[in-house]
Motif scaffolding. Structure first.
Motif, short mmCIF file in Angstrom:
data_model
loop_
_atom_site.label_atom_id
_atom_site.label_comp_id
_atom_site.label_asym_id
_atom_site.label_seq_id
_atom_site.Cartn_x
_atom_site.Cartn_y
_atom_site.Cartn_z
N PHE A 1 91.58 55.14 22.60
CA PHE A 1 90.64 56.25 22.75
C PHE A 1 90.22 56.46 24.20
CE2 PHE A 1 86.28 57.94 22.76
CZ PHE A 1 86.52 59.16 22.13
N PRO A 2 89.82 55.43 24.98
CA PRO A 2 89.40 55.68 26.36
C PRO A 2 90.50 56.27 27.24
CG PRO A 2 88.66 53.52 25.65
CD PRO A 2 89.62 54.01 24.63
N ILE A 3 91.69 55.70 27.18
CA ILE A 3 92.75 56.20 28.05
C ILE A 3 93.23 57.59 27.61
CG2 ILE A 3 94.69 55.18 26.77
CD1 ILE A 3 95.90 54.45 29.51
N THR A 4 93.14 57.87 26.30
CA THR A 4 93.51 59.20 25.84
C THR A 4 92.49 60.23 26.35
OG1 THR A 4 94.54 58.26 23.87
CG2 THR A 4 94.01 60.59 23.80
N GLN A 5 91.19 59.89 26.33
CA GLN A 5 90.16 60.79 26.83
C GLN A 5 90.36 61.07 28.32
OE1 GLN A 5 88.82 62.27 24.03
NE2 GLN A 5 86.83 62.12 25.06
N ASP B 1 89.84 64.46 31.59
CA ASP B 1 89.50 64.40 33.01
C ASP B 1 90.65 64.91 33.88
OD1 ASP B 1 87.09 63.31 32.24
OD2 ASP B 1 87.81 61.24 32.41
N LEU B 2 91.86 64.43 33.62
CA LEU B 2 92.98 64.87 34.45
C LEU B 2 93.29 66.35 34.27
CD1 LEU B 2 95.41 61.81 34.17
CD2 LEU B 2 93.86 62.40 36.03
N LYS B 3 93.19 66.86 33.06
CA LYS B 3 93.41 68.28 32.85
C LYS B 3 92.31 69.12 33.50
CE LYS B 3 96.28 68.22 28.70
NZ LYS B 3 96.43 68.67 27.29
N GLU B 4 91.06 68.59 33.54
CA GLU B 4 89.97 69.31 34.21
C GLU B 4 90.28 69.46 35.70
OE1 GLU B 4 85.13 68.90 34.93
OE2 GLU B 4 86.27 67.32 33.95
N ILE B 5 90.83 68.43 36.33
CA ILE B 5 91.18 68.51 37.74
C ILE B 5 92.23 69.61 37.97
CG2 ILE B 5 92.25 67.25 39.65
CD1 ILE B 5 89.42 66.37 39.07
N LEU B 6 93.20 69.65 37.10
CA LEU B 6 94.25 70.67 37.24
C LEU B 6 93.69 72.08 37.07
CD1 LEU B 6 97.19 68.96 35.28
CD2 LEU B 6 96.89 69.10 37.76
N THR B 7 92.78 72.24 36.12
CA THR B 7 92.19 73.56 35.90
C THR B 7 91.36 74.00 37.10
OG1 THR B 7 92.14 73.12 33.53
CG2 THR B 7 90.75 74.90 34.34
N LYS C 1 86.30 57.45 37.76
CA LYS C 1 86.86 57.48 36.40
C LYS C 1 88.21 56.78 36.31
CE LYS C 1 84.60 61.63 34.64
NZ LYS C 1 84.77 62.99 34.07
N LYS C 2 88.96 56.79 37.40
CA LYS C 2 90.28 56.16 37.31
C LYS C 2 90.15 54.65 37.13
CE LYS C 2 91.11 55.48 42.28
NZ LYS C 2 92.00 55.81 43.41
N LYS C 3 89.11 54.04 37.72
CA LYS C 3 88.91 52.61 37.51
C LYS C 3 88.41 52.33 36.10
CE LYS C 3 87.94 51.86 42.41
NZ LYS C 3 87.01 51.33 43.42
N ILE C 4 87.51 53.20 35.63
CA ILE C 4 87.01 53.00 34.27
C ILE C 4 88.14 53.20 33.26
CG2 ILE C 4 85.41 53.89 32.55
CD1 ILE C 4 83.56 54.68 34.84
N ALA C 5 88.98 54.23 33.48
CA ALA C 5 90.05 54.56 32.53
C ALA C 5 91.10 53.47 32.43
CB ALA C 5 90.70 55.88 32.92
N MET C 6 91.28 52.65 33.47
CA MET C 6 92.27 51.58 33.41
C MET C 6 91.67 50.26 32.94
SD MET C 6 94.77 52.26 36.67
CE MET C 6 93.46 52.40 37.86
#
Length: 639
Positions: free
Chosen positions: A113-117, A122-128, A191-196
């Motif tokens: 669940f965390p890595i999917t979120q 988050d990554l799609k928000e950056i792209l948008t 977020k990248k540290k939290i996500a990993m």
């Protein structure tokens, strides 16, 4: 942790080249993070899928172990110790399956669940935000360009107000978008540290929880059970190794002892025949008749059981009764296509006379192959003397017998075929010298024109009616009567019976060629003529009443120079096609050949009386007398 790099949000309005350069570094870092997280997500997803598969496989294993006692094995199905042991294992594995199911659920919640979120949100928000910022920046550049093109000499207040409003709106939109974009990029560094780290933490906590549940289930009682099972497995393994060693030694001993038995004919001095056995078993080839004269061999396992002969096919659980051999006779027989043959004959009575037994065997063989068993019954009550009648030229089985019924009813078996008449099973050329009806090739150049026309007509008929049939020669024998199809039927009966009694099943295959003047038997391999039957000498032909592939004909020949007595020989054949087709072609060719002879005879009669062709020739000669010598030569060349 070390300090985290940030984009200066307060410099977004200025939008300097240094700010844009720093923004490019953050965008490159975001792309690298996205690529790495996608790979990490795939690896964790494989762990999750493998755990789900392990949980399902463990549950299936427990289910199959519980169903062991319901299975019906042909060997060792009643082993209660094995059943109880597997039931205990099924219980433990079922508990492990429950632990694996809990682990799957924890991995889904704490790891996936965390890595999917992070990946999907988050990554799609950056792209948008990147796309929106690029659009706002382009709009701001276009508005500034329009504003810079306004002329001070010809100012239009309305246009200036519109351009100014456009610059204001685009700059405000770019500034706001750029600030949100910078904020998202700065947040991404956290977020990248939290996500990993968060998925890995969830994975380890789920595994620790799983191991704790396993340690609670694997108590001391279970450890003792596993120790006992391990000891039993080692004992079974040692027993298996001893048994394998014993079997290997047995195989070596049997190979040495059985080496002479691999030969089809073992040496009787080394392996004497046991004649006092109460039971005998082995493979035999039994002959089965597939037709009147054809047969096939079938290999099967036979054994004796008490006074019965039993047979058993491969794959059968038990054998079946073949015959009662207490009241049977066994004798060795000779077969052309098999070695070491013997025949078992079963009888109903006991202590019978050997001569009566042999007579019964002979009669059984005759009845088994007799194609027309009612023939003798039809003539038993008709024994008057044979009435004399003028000889007929040809008789066919398809012709009418109404006018001959009185004469045929007076016939007997002895009047058709003499008893003890020898049967010829091989092809031997008949006496062909001085046979009537054979055309001489010498002197054909000096024949009259009418005979030459007859030969031309025969050549045309031969080219049209040239027929070839595949036949097999069964045998031939001399007959005393050649004017009834019953002669052919009786000859068939005696030849087939003799073949069955003497175990003669080999037949010579040939090509029967039907021409306008004769029948020829040709070797299929060498194309050499084996036999030649002139059509004028074939006086009778008929097919079998039941088996239409059997046919025969009677050839009337002279005895030669020494013995001028005429003899009649009946030849019997088996055809791949229906015998009636062969005989119909023979009848057709015979009739056409007879018609050609009548035409030739009529031509000779007309020539001798001065009519017909003679008149035409006379007319041609009278015309030639007026043409001179050159005209006559031209007319002769045309003729």
């Amino acid at each position: 942790m070390p300090g985290i790099d940030k984009l200066p949000i307060e410099e977004t309005l200025e939008d300097s080249p240094q700010t844009r350069s720093l923004l490019g570094v953050f965008e490159e870092d975001a792309a690298a993070i996205s690529n790495y997280v996608n790979q990490l997500f795939q690896a964790m997803h494989r762990i999750y899928d493998a755990q789900n598969e392990l949980s399902a496989a463990t549950h299936l294993t427990s289910k199959l172990l519980k169903e062991y006692e319901q299975q019906r094995f042909p060997l060792g199905g009643d082993d209660e110790v094995m059943s109880s042991t597997l039931q205990q294992f099924a219980k433990v594995i079922d508990e492990l399956s429950s632990c694996h199911a809990v682990l799957s659920t924890q991995l889904a919640d704490a790891m996936m669940f965390p890595i999917t979120q992070f990946k999907e949100r988050d990554l799609k928000e950056i792209l948008t935000l990147k796309e929106v910022f690029q659009i706002a920046s382009n709009d701001h550049d276009a508005a500034i360009t329009r504003y810079s093109r306004l002329s001070k000499r010809r100012e239009n207040e309305k246009i200036k107000a519109e351009v100014t409003e456009d610059v204001y709106t685009s700059r405000k939109k770019q500034h706001q978008t750029m600030m949100h974009y910078f904020c998202a990029l700065n947040t991404l560094q956290y977020k990248k540290k939290i996500a990993m780290l968060e998925p890995l933490l969830g994975y380890m906590q789920a595994q620790i929880s799983f191991f704790k549940m396993g340690s609670e289930n694997l108590n001391e009682q279970l450890e003792e059970f596993l120790t006992n099972i391990g000891t039993s497995v080692q004992n079974v393994r040692r027993e298996m190794e001893c048994e394998v060693e014993t079997m290997q030694q047995t195989i070596e001993d049997l190979e040495v002892a059985s080496d002479p038995l691999y030969l089809p004919d073992p040496d009787p001095t080394k392996f004497p025949v046991h004649r006092n056995l109460t039971r005998k078993a082995g493979y035999l080839n039994a002959r089965n008749k597939t037709g009147l004269v054809s047969s096939s061999w079938e290999r099967q396992f036979y054994f004796t059981q008490g006074g019965n002969l039993m047979s058993q096919a491969r794959g059968d659980v038990a054998g079946g009764l073949v015959m009662d051999i207490d009241n049977c006779s066994v004798m060795a027989v000779d077969c052309e296509d098999r070695r070491y043959c013997f025949q078992i004959t079963s009888f109903d009575g006991k202590n019978e006379n050997p001569e009566e037994i042999a007579a019964r065997v002979n009669q059984s063989a005759l009845e088994a192959v007799t194609p027309s068993p009612s023939f003798q019954q039809r003539h038993e009550s008709m024994r008057p003397t044979v009435q004399s009648r003028p000889p007929a030229t040809r008789t066919s089985s398809t012709g009418s017998l109404g006018s001959e019924s009185a004469a045929l009813s007076a016939l007997s078996l002895d009047s058709l075929v003499a008893p003890d008449t020898p049967i010829q099973f091989d092809i031997i050329s008949p006496v062909s010298e001085d046979q009537p009806g054979q055309a001489k090739t010498s002197g054909q150049l000096g024949r009259p024109k009418t005979e030459l026309a007859h030969l031309i007509l025969l050549f045309v008929l031969d080219s049209i009616l040239h027929q070839l049939f595949i036949v097999r020669f069964l045998g031939s024998m001399e007959v005393k009567y050649d004017e009834s199809p019953d002669v052919v039927y009786e000859t068939m009966r005696q030849i087939l019976a003799a073949r069955a009694i003497h175990n003669i099943f080999r037949m010579t295959e040939s090509h029967l060629l039907v021409t306008c003047d004769c029948l020829k038997l040709i070797d299929p391999q060498t194309q050499v003529t084996r036999l030649r039957f002139p059509l004028p000498n074939v006086v009778l032909y008929a097919t079998h009443q039941e088996n239409k592939r059997l046919f025969g004909f009677v050839l009337r020949t002279s005895g030669g120079r020494v013995d001028s007595r005429q003899t009649s020989v009946c030849y019997i054949f088996e055809s791949n096609n229906e015998g009636e087709k062969v005989l119909m072609m023979v009848i057709l060719v015979s009739d056409l050949e007879e018609q050609s002879r009548l035409i030739a005879a009529s031509s000779r009669s007309n020539q001798s009386s001065g009519e017909g062709q003679f008149v035409v020739l006379s007319s041609s000669q009278s015309e030639d007398s007026d043409l001179g010598e050159d005209g006559k030569k031209k007319r002769e060349s045309e003729a």
